[in-house]
Structure formats: structure tokens, C-alpha cells
Design an enzyme around this catalytic site. Structure first.
Site, PDB file in Angstrom:
ATOM      1  N   CYS A  95       0.841  -1.197   0.000  1.00 44.37           N
ATOM      2  CA  CYS A  95       0.000   0.000   0.000  1.00 44.37           C
ATOM      3  C   CYS A  95       0.881   1.254   0.000  1.00 44.37           C
ATOM      4  O   CYS A  95       1.382   1.642  -1.045  1.00 44.37           O
ATOM      5  CB  CYS A  95      -0.983  -0.032   1.163  1.00 44.37           C
ATOM      6  SG  CYS A  95      -2.402   1.009   0.851  1.00 44.37           S
ATOM      7  N   HIS A 150      -3.455  -4.787   0.472  1.00 44.18           N
ATOM      8  CA  HIS A 150      -2.835  -5.380   1.667  1.00 44.18           C
ATOM      9  C   HIS A 150      -2.908  -6.904   1.594  1.00 44.18           C
ATOM     10  O   HIS A 150      -3.803  -7.508   2.192  1.00 44.18           O
ATOM     11  CB  HIS A 150      -3.551  -4.894   2.930  1.00 44.18           C
ATOM     12  CG  HIS A 150      -3.298  -3.454   3.229  1.00 44.18           C
ATOM     13  ND1 HIS A 150      -2.171  -3.022   3.893  1.00 44.18           N
ATOM     14  CD2 HIS A 150      -4.008  -2.344   2.943  1.00 44.18           C
ATOM     15  CE1 HIS A 150      -2.206  -1.711   4.014  1.00 44.18           C
ATOM     16  NE2 HIS A 150      -3.303  -1.265   3.443  1.00 44.18           N
ATOM     17  N   GLU A 170      -1.257  -9.024   3.099  1.00 44.91           N
ATOM     18  CA  GLU A 170      -1.007  -9.666   4.398  1.00 44.91           C
ATOM     19  C   GLU A 170      -2.287 -10.183   5.057  1.00 44.91           C
ATOM     20  O   GLU A 170      -2.238 -11.136   5.823  1.00 44.91           O
ATOM     21  CB  GLU A 170      -0.262  -8.711   5.342  1.00 44.91           C
ATOM     22  CG  GLU A 170      -1.005  -7.445   5.788  1.00 44.91           C
ATOM     23  CD  GLU A 170      -0.797  -6.244   4.871  1.00 44.91           C
ATOM     24  OE1 GLU A 170      -0.497  -6.445   3.672  1.00 44.91           O
ATOM     25  OE2 GLU A 170      -0.958  -5.096   5.333  1.00 44.91           O
TER      26      GLU A 170
HETATM   27  N1  GLN Z   1      -1.656   6.742   3.038  1.00 49.91           N
HETATM   28  C1  GLN Z   1      -1.798   6.021   1.812  1.00 49.91           C
HETATM   29  C2  GLN Z   1      -3.167   6.218   1.206  1.00 49.91           C
HETATM   30  O1  GLN Z   1      -4.091   6.567   1.880  1.00 49.91           O
HETATM   31  C3  GLN Z   1      -1.512   4.550   2.000  1.00 49.91           C
HETATM   32  C4  GLN Z   1      -2.517   3.851   2.860  1.00 49.91           C
HETATM   33  C5  GLN Z   1      -2.052   2.538   3.419  1.00 49.91           C
HETATM   34  O2  GLN Z   1      -0.867   2.249   3.458  1.00 49.91           O
HETATM   35  N2  GLN Z   1      -2.983   1.732   3.888  1.00 49.91           N
HETATM   36  O3  GLN Z   1      -3.346   6.008   0.036  1.00 49.91           O
END
Ligand code: GLN
Length: 547
Positions: free
Chosen positions: A393, A522, A524
Site C-alpha cells: 500500500c 494489503h 497480508e
Molecule cells: N496513506 C496512503 C493512502 O491513503 C496509504 C494507505 C495505506 O498504506 N494503507 O493512500
């Protein structure tokens, strides 16, 4: 003729309440109970009740309350839902997660809609009734034969009272279908040199004063439970000794269900619940818990993050850590995880050299500008030195920024999240997020939950998944800016996956590098102990190769 009519079996509910101290594995206990009952052929579901007034965990700082676990349906929940998914291999949804905030919000909404028909709405019984409605709703939707409900926090906390009252009312109405587990901690102060049961006795008394008597006492402790302590607790609670469960420290959390079975806890639970004991099916799990103990080769993975300020990073990055473990064990190595605070690279870039000592680098999720320049430096370093890199992400956005700074030969490349009005916003605010951010409409409004993506053949990701269409869980407000797609692609960034509905970039890879992959989602959250996530699996493989 024998009748084939099945007799109706009322659904059973097991409440898990903590005693003495928190953070001793109540969630693992609840997940393990789900696991052993499921492995005996019963349909189960797990619920987490959190006492906070937040509607969900989405607005809570991860360093404060641990990771925000994201479900398929986009629920932003307590990390325990991750334990439930990993142990029972079942998907959790909004129905599996209850907070004080949700309960009050619903009661107040109904009051405003005249749904109480002019009655006055009272904390008791209307709040416990709403809690009961939610628990039953989850049971019905999942058609679960056994529902395990874990209460956050520890007995004696004021905010637990209405949840206990809900459980007590359920028990009063259906005494044969509701059960209580007190998950306690047996202290053994060095000074005394033996286990002491008094704090647990007090915790049981406190539970009693809420009108509840426990059916099982789950005793966490450093060493196995001493027989004398088992006897004392058994007497104090008027419970047979078999219902006092010894739960000493284990090699890995995945041993807990195995130990339960060794203690015959599965049999005892089913007997107590009045359910037939079916054949158990845990061979795979038992073999797996054995296998991981015999691994001695190591792989070193550096996590370059920023939520390291409080007591432990383990809670903050729990699903990432578990996914690394699953993948490492698959390759017969054990992970040595090192925590690397990205801010130190900003203060002193010389420190980047320590990355030479790791076999692979992960940049996990995160929010806000703090520490991101250090992460970008780490991504550069991984790129230049051919160190396997996996961006999750935020880590994908970091990879993109670091790559684009080189191609555009410009420092003024960034995400609009970190630098408003930046000249080259290679990561930009998602269209539907602009108003939400402007109006401070933050709760539950990100791009959340499962979304599909189409992989491009010939990519590292395709090689990992071995299929073209995938679905992964998301939680973000910013995205890859398609205005820069052509120039970056031309210069060596592989766009390895796209969301076909909205044309969003979901995976980027650096061509020519052994393994540098960033995913906008994500992965994970979907890794399982016996089924590591394909991307984590291949990342660890690349890290081993890099040793
Ligand atoms: N801050 C980034 C976004 O909002 C990444 C978010 C995250 O890592 N879950 O796009």
C-alpha cells in the site's frame, strides 16, 4: 424405518472475558476455541466486542491500539479479527465486530426514527438488547452452531458492564446454550518462586458480581499450571478440574489449538455444551506446528516503517509479521524480523548501509508525511543494491515516488498526501476522496475491502499468483496517477495489475531488478498459516536467494 429427521440443535454461544491483565492472548484463545470446534465438524463464527466509543478501528492510531484489520466487506476492525481468520480460515465481516459506538449509534438512530414507539429509551435494557441483537444477527447470518464472542479489555473495567449485562441476560434466557470462559493470567513472581491464584480468584469474583459464573478458566502462565493451583481454582469456582485449562507460553501461537487438544479441551467443551463429539480433523495443523519448531535456517527481513514509538511494533504490524512467518516457514526458514525506523535515514543517510545486512525489505502501510522521505531513501537503496523489496500500500506509493524521481530527474515528485500542490503528483488523491478529505469525512470512507485486479502476463506477480484475475483487500485514499503511466512504463516500471472497473494501477514492478514489487492493496490480510500468500511466498524466496 429409521427416521432421518435431524433434531433441532439450538445455537451455542461462548463468551470469552479477560481477567487480571490484558495482552496475554485472549484473542488467540478465542480463535483457538473456534479452530478446535470447527475442526470437529461444527460451523463456528467469532465475534470481537470492543468497548471503545469509536464506530470502528479505522480512526485509531495503529501504534496505540494495534493494526487495523480490513475484511473483505471493508470492515476496519480490531486486529483480533485477523487472528480469527488465520485460525479458522473463515472470512470475517462487519457482523463479526461490535463496538460501544456502533451500539449507541444504532439505538439513537432508532429513537430518532420513532422505532421505540414513544417509550423512553434507557441504557438498560436498550443498550444490552442491541448488543444481543447484533450477536444473534452474526450467528444467524453465518448459521453458526457455535459462536465465540470475545470481550475486549479486562474484567473490572467499567465500560465492560453493559456487555456483561447482555451476556448475563442471554444466559438467563437460555441457560443451556450460553457459556463463559474466563481467560486469566496466573502470576508467578520470582520473589516467591511459585504460581499464585489469588489475582485470578479476584477476577472470578468480579465476574460473579456481574451475575456470571464462568464455565471454564483458561489459565495463561509462563509454566504449565501447578496442580495445587488447579485444585484451588476448581474449588473456588465449583468447577471440575478438567475445566481449568493450563495454557503455558508456547513456541508459536499456532501451538495453542494443538495444546488445547493435548489437554482434551475440545472434548470437554463439546461435552459441556451438550454437543456430540465428532471426529477431529487437525492433522495438517499439528504437522505444521511440529515442522516450524525444527527449522533452523534463517532469513532476515527489514521492516522500514514509522509506527515504532510505543511499547511494541508487533501489534502494529501483526498481519505483516504473520504473513512473513507463513511464507518463511513454507520455504523452511525462520524469519528474523528487524525494525527499521525510516526517520533515522532522513537524519543520517549513512545509516542506510545497515540495509546491506537484511535479505529483503518491506515497506508496510501508513498514513501522513512523517518518515516517508526515509522510506523513499530505503526504496532507492533497495533498487540500487538489488535487495528484494516488497511495498504494501504506502510501500507501493513509496516505490513509485522513488522511481519517478529518478526518471523525471526531479526532486519535486511526491504524493499529494505528503505535499499539497507538488509539481509532479505521481501519487494523487482519488477522485471520490477529494470532497471527503475537504469535509473531514474520515470515518469508514477510504477505498476499502476487496476489489478485483487483472494481472499482466509476464509479470513477477502473475508468476506468483499463476492466474490473471485476483481480488485483494484495500484501504487507501491516494492512488497511482495515470498521467505518469506512460513515461514511467517506458522507462522500466512494469504496470503489473490494473483494476479494470476504474482503471487504477494495483501493482507496479521494477524491471531488471530481482524482485521489487509494490502493491496498492494489503496482501497480508489473506495469508494463512498453511497457505502463505503467493506474493509473500515469492518475496521470501527472492530474499533467500539474496543471502
Ligand atoms: N496513506 C496512503 C493512502 O491513503 C496509504 C494507505 C495505506 O498504506 N494503507 O493512500
Amino acid at each position: 424405518m429409521t427416521s432421518k429427521l435431524k433434531t433441532y440443535q439450538a445455537p451455542k454461544f461462548i463468551f470469552v472475558v479477560g481477567g487480571v491483565i490484558s495482552s496475554v492472548g485472549k484473542g488467540i484463545a478465542a480463535a483457538s476455541i473456534g479452530k478446535i470446534i470447527k475442526s470437529r465438524g461444527y460451523k463456528v463464527s467469532n465475534i470481537k466486542c470492543d468497548m471503545y466509543v469509536n464506530i470502528d478501528a479505522g480512526t485509531i492510531r495503529p501504534a496505540e491500539h494495534g493494526e487495523v484489520f480490513v475484511g473483505e466487506d471493508g470492515v476496519e476492525a480490531d486486529q483480533d479479527l485477523g487472528n480469527y481468520e488465520r485460525f479458522t480460515d473463515q472470512v470475517c465481516t462487519k457482523d463479526n465486530y461490535i463496538t460501544t459506538g456502533q451500539v449507541y449509534q444504532e439505538v439513537i438512530r432508532r429513537e430518532r426514527n420513532l422505532e421505540y414507539h414513544g417509550e423512553d429509551v434507557e441504557v438498560v435494557p436498550d443498550i444490552p438488547n442491541e448488543i444481543i441483537r447484533r450477536i444473534k444477527n452474526c450467528q444467524k447470518k453465518n448459521k453458526s452452531e457455535v459462536t465465540i464472542i470475545e470481550f475486549g479489555g479486562t474484567i473490572g473495567e467499567y465500560q465492560l458492564l453493559l456487555f456483561l449485562e447482555a451476556a448475563r441476560i442471554m444466559k438467563a434466557n437460555k441457560p443451556n446454550d450460553i457459556f463463559f470462559v474466563m481467560a486469566s493470567y496466573i502470576l508467578a513472581p520470582k520473589l516467591i518462586g511459585e504460581q499464585k491464584s489469588k489475582p485470578t480468584q479476584f477476577a472470578i469474583r468480579t465476574l460473579n458480581s456481574a451475575g456470571i459464573a464462568p464455565d471454564f478458566i483458561y489459565c495463561r502462565s509462563e509454566k504449565p499450571l501447578e496442580e495445587a493451583i488447579r485444585n484451588t481454582i476448581s474449588t473456588v469456582c465449583s468447577l471440575p478440574k478438567e475445566r481449568i485449562i493450563s495454557a503455558p507460553d508456547v513456541y508459536s501461537i499456532y501451538d495453542v489449538p494443538v495444546n488445547f487438544e493435548k489437554e482434551k479441551f475440545g472434548e470437554v467443551i463439546l461435552k459441556t455444551l451438550g454437543l456430540k463429539s465428532k471426529k477431529k480433523n487437525m492433522q495438517d495443523w499439528v504437522a505444521f506446528s511440529q515442522k516450524i519448531k525444527n527449522i533452523d535456517k534463517q532469513v532476515t527481513i527489514g521492516i522500514v516503517g514509522k509506527y515504532f514509538n510505543l511499547k511494541s511494533c508487533i501489534d502494529t504490524y501483526i498481519s505483516v509479521i504473520e504473513a512473513i512467518k507463513h511464507a518463511s516457514w513454507y520455504h523452511n526458514v525462520k524469519p528474523n524480523i528487524v525494525w527499521l525506523d525510516s526517520e533515522k535515514y532522513e537524519k543520517n543517510p549513512e545509516k542506510l548501509k545497515e540495509l546491506k545486512k537484511v535479505d529483503g525489505i518491506i515497506v508496510p502501510g501508513g498514513f501522513g508525511a512523517r518518515g516517508t522521505e526515509g522510506m523513499i531513501l530505503a526504496a532507492d537503496y533497495a533498487h540500487k543494491n538489488n535487495i528484494p523489496y516488497f511495498g504494501l500500500c504506502l510501500g507501493m506509493q513509496i516505490l513509485t515516488i522513488s522511481f519517478a524521481r529518478k526518471i523525471l530527474r526531479n526532486k519535486e515528485v511526491n504524493s499529494t498526501e505528503f505535499e499539497e500542490g507538488v509539481k509532479h503528483p505521481v501519487i494523487c488523491t482519488m477522485e471520490d476522496q477529494i470532497d471527503k478529505i475537504h469535509n473531514k469525512d474520515y470515518g469508514g470512507t477510504m477505498r476499502l475491502g476487496a476489489h478485483i485486479a487483472k494481472l499482466s502476463k509476464g509479470s513477477l506477480s502473475f508468476k506468483a499468483y499463476q492466474k490473471e484475475n485476483i481480488s485483494e483487500r484495500h484501504r487507501h485514499r491516494y492512488e497511482f496517477n495515470n498521467k505518469y503511466l506512460e513515461i514511467l512504463e517506458k522507462n522500466g516500471l512494469r504496470i503489473a495489475a490494473i483494476n479494470p472497473e476504474h482503471n487504477l494501477v494495483e501493482i507496479v514492478e521494477v524491471k531488471g531488478h530481482p524482485w521489487m514489487v509494490g502493491v496498492q492493496f494489503h496482501p497480508e490480510f489473506k495469508s494463512r498459516p498453511l497457505r502463505p500468500h503467493p506474493l509473500f511466498r515469492d518475496f521470501i524466496k527472492a530474499a533467500i536467494k539474496n543471502q
